[in-house]
Design a protein around this motif. Structure first.
Motif, PDB file in Angstrom:
ATOM      1  N   HIS A   1       0.779  -1.070  -0.102  1.00  0.00           N
ATOM      2  CA  HIS A   1       0.005   0.158  -0.025  1.00  0.00           C
ATOM      3  C   HIS A   1       0.965   1.284   0.002  1.00  0.00           C
ATOM      4  N   GLU A   2       2.058   1.243  -0.226  1.00  0.00           N
ATOM      5  CA  GLU A   2       2.829   2.321  -0.656  1.00  0.00           C
ATOM      6  C   GLU A   2       2.614   2.666  -2.226  1.00  0.00           C
ATOM      7  N   GLU A   3       1.977   1.715  -2.858  1.00  0.00           N
ATOM      8  CA  GLU A   3       1.792   1.752  -4.195  1.00  0.00           C
ATOM      9  C   GLU A   3       0.261   1.541  -4.627  1.00  0.00           C
ATOM     10  N   ILE A   4      -0.196   0.579  -4.015  1.00  0.00           N
ATOM     11  CA  ILE A   4      -1.789   0.348  -4.249  1.00  0.00           C
ATOM     12  C   ILE A   4      -2.775   0.653  -3.373  1.00  0.00           C
ATOM     13  N   VAL A   5      -4.041   1.192  -4.011  1.00  0.00           N
ATOM     14  CA  VAL A   5      -4.928   1.899  -2.842  1.00  0.00           C
ATOM     15  C   VAL A   5      -5.378   0.876  -1.815  1.00  0.00           C
ATOM     16  N   PHE A   6      -6.010   1.158  -0.807  1.00  0.00           N
ATOM     17  CA  PHE A   6      -6.507   0.506   0.290  1.00  0.00           C
ATOM     18  C   PHE A   6      -7.705   1.197   0.818  1.00  0.00           C
TER      19      PHE A   6
ATOM     20  N   LYS B   1       2.472   4.779   4.457  1.00  0.00           N
ATOM     21  CA  LYS B   1       3.370   3.890   3.553  1.00  0.00           C
ATOM     22  C   LYS B   1       3.762   4.546   2.331  1.00  0.00           C
ATOM     23  N   GLY B   2       3.023   5.685   1.763  1.00  0.00           N
ATOM     24  CA  GLY B   2       3.319   6.275   0.595  1.00  0.00           C
ATOM     25  C   GLY B   2       4.585   7.305   0.789  1.00  0.00           C
ATOM     26  N   GLY B   3       4.491   7.859   2.083  1.00  0.00           N
ATOM     27  CA  GLY B   3       5.435   8.747   2.433  1.00  0.00           C
ATOM     28  C   GLY B   3       6.457   8.056   2.701  1.00  0.00           C
TER      29      GLY B   3
ATOM     30  N   THR C   1      12.365   6.961   1.675  1.00  0.00           N
ATOM     31  CA  THR C   1      13.400   5.844   1.184  1.00  0.00           C
ATOM     32  C   THR C   1      14.175   6.337  -0.252  1.00  0.00           C
ATOM     33  N   ARG C   2      13.290   6.754  -1.062  1.00  0.00           N
ATOM     34  CA  ARG C   2      13.968   7.372  -2.210  1.00  0.00           C
ATOM     35  C   ARG C   2      14.771   8.377  -1.788  1.00  0.00           C
ATOM     36  N   ASN C   3      14.502   9.387  -1.170  1.00  0.00           N
ATOM     37  CA  ASN C   3      15.057  10.502  -0.878  1.00  0.00           C
ATOM     38  C   ASN C   3      16.365  10.405   0.080  1.00  0.00           C
ATOM     39  N   LEU C   4      16.216   9.550   0.992  1.00  0.00           N
ATOM     40  CA  LEU C   4      17.412   9.472   1.840  1.00  0.00           C
ATOM     41  C   LEU C   4      18.432   8.179   1.022  1.00  0.00           C
ATOM     42  N   ALA C   5      18.054   7.555   0.134  1.00  0.00           N
ATOM     43  CA  ALA C   5      19.214   6.724  -0.448  1.00  0.00           C
ATOM     44  C   ALA C   5      19.924   7.604  -1.194  1.00  0.00           C
TER      45      ALA C   5
ATOM     46  N   ARG D   1      23.038   2.475   2.753  1.00  0.00           N
ATOM     47  CA  ARG D   1      21.915   2.114   2.081  1.00  0.00           C
ATOM     48  C   ARG D   1      20.669   2.207   2.624  1.00  0.00           C
ATOM     49  N   VAL D   2      19.627   2.432   1.714  1.00  0.00           N
ATOM     50  CA  VAL D   2      18.176   2.588   2.337  1.00  0.00           C
ATOM     51  C   VAL D   2      17.320   1.858   1.664  1.00  0.00           C
ATOM     52  N   ASN D   3      16.412   0.691   1.741  1.00  0.00           N
ATOM     53  CA  ASN D   3      15.448   0.252   0.929  1.00  0.00           C
ATOM     54  C   ASN D   3      14.162  -0.127   1.659  1.00  0.00           C
ATOM     55  N   ASN D   4      13.100  -0.245   1.050  1.00  0.00           N
ATOM     56  CA  ASN D   4      11.951  -0.578   1.573  1.00  0.00           C
ATOM     57  C   ASN D   4      11.786  -2.243   0.925  1.00  0.00           C
ATOM     58  N   VAL D   5      10.853  -2.819   2.050  1.00  0.00           N
ATOM     59  CA  VAL D   5      10.426  -4.208   1.781  1.00  0.00           C
ATOM     60  C   VAL D   5       8.872  -3.770   1.875  1.00  0.00           C
ATOM     61  N   ALA D   6       8.208  -4.470   0.874  1.00  0.00           N
ATOM     62  CA  ALA D   6       6.778  -4.032   0.927  1.00  0.00           C
ATOM     63  C   ALA D   6       5.946  -5.511   0.837  1.00  0.00           C
TER      64      ALA D   6
END
Ligand code: NAI
Length: 256
Positions: free
Chosen positions: A146-151, A161-163, A168-172, A181-186
């Motif tokens: 749900h950082e990507e798809i609606v709920f 989760k969208g935030g 993550t994109r910004n901090l990486a 290194r900074v990554n998200n697991v979804a």
């Protein structure tokens, strides 16, 4: 496998569910573990026993990560326990199922403060430590499909989760020169206590499984395996993205 020999990992919200599985997997792969939850109970004590039985060290730090001063102190205390910290897994998360028009400020804050604000300032504390000690680090944020798809009816959760996706994109990008290194697991639908109602209601479960090409829920261990990969040097060129563990849910499309 001992890919985390001499590495220390902090996993937030690790008394149960995905966080507990991540703590056990990182320990199985050689890391010493700082566990966290709002308070130490028998689940935390049992995890300490399981991890020490693997020959690793484990320590539990109680802290509610939704408050800035708590999460700052948690990361500082975690560094102090074994003298260093290599891996930060921001796993603690909460959700509220409510029609958008009924969500209160308190409910909004509960979700956003746990899922986004606490992570923001936990990472900030870890980064300051890495900078002042001239060392790199690995950060993994437990996001969601749900950082990507609606709920629908989970607007605050999706916003958090969208935030986290953009954090993550910004901090990486901002932290790459520091060797952080900074990554998200979804995760998709994973069998943990957060999904108790879903798992206890056959018609809800059937509806969810219809949307999952693999036609089953995932296990916490499935998520932990991906976390272990991202935390390891096998992923040393991996930063700034999100990795889905969802049985195909997110990009699912089928003609009837
Ligand atoms: P869970 O509810 O089983 O476990 C979450 C743990 O975090 C609990 O031990 C809880 O006490 C702890 N926690 C919550 N708020 C906290 C706080 N303020 N301070 C300290 N600890 C706190 O949930 P689950 O399923 O293991 O979820 C873990 C993460 O995975 C969450 O971020 C969740 O959003 C995410 N996720 C889970 C999915 C699933 O299907 N189970 C799907 C997508 C994402």
């Amino acid at each position: 496998m001992n890919r985390f020999e001499n590495k220390i990992a902090l996993v937030t919200g690790s008394s149960q569910g995905i966080g507990a599985a991540c703590a056990l997997r990182l320990a199985a792969d050689g890391a010493d573990i700082i566990l966290n939850g709002r308070k130490l109970d028998e689940r935390g004590e049992d995890l300490i026993k399981q991890i020490t039985a693997m020959g690793r060290r484990a320590h539990f730090l109680a802290a509610d990560v939704s408050h800035m001063h708590n999460v700052v102190n948690l990361v500082r205390d975690a560094i102090a326990v074994y003298g260093e910290l290599d891996i930060l897994v921001n796993n603690a998360g909460v959700e509220k199922n409510k029609d958008f028009w009924d969500v209160t400020e308190e409910e909004y804050d509960f979700v956003m403060d746990t899922n986004l604000k606490g992570i923001f300032f936990g990472i900030q504390t870890f980064v300051k430590y890495c900078m002042s000690n001239k060392r790199g680090g690995v950060i993994i944020n437990m996001s969601s499909v749900h950082e990507e798809i609606v709920f629908p009816h989970f607007a605050a959760y999706c916003a958090s989760k969208g935030g986290l996706k953009m954090l993550t994109r910004n901090l990486a990008t901002e932290l790459a020169h520091l060797n952080i290194r900074v990554n998200n697991v979804a995760p998709g639908a994973i069998a943990t206590p957060i999904n108790k109602k879903l798992m206890d209601t056959p018609e809800l479960l059937e509806n969810v499984l219809d949307n999952i090409p693999m036609k089953k829920m995932g296990k916490p261990e499935d998520v932990a395996a991906l976390v272990a990969f991202l935390a390891s040097d096998d992923a040393k060129y991996v930063t700034g993205s999100t990795y889905f563990v969802d049985g195909g849910l997110t990009y699912h499309y089928e003609e009837q």
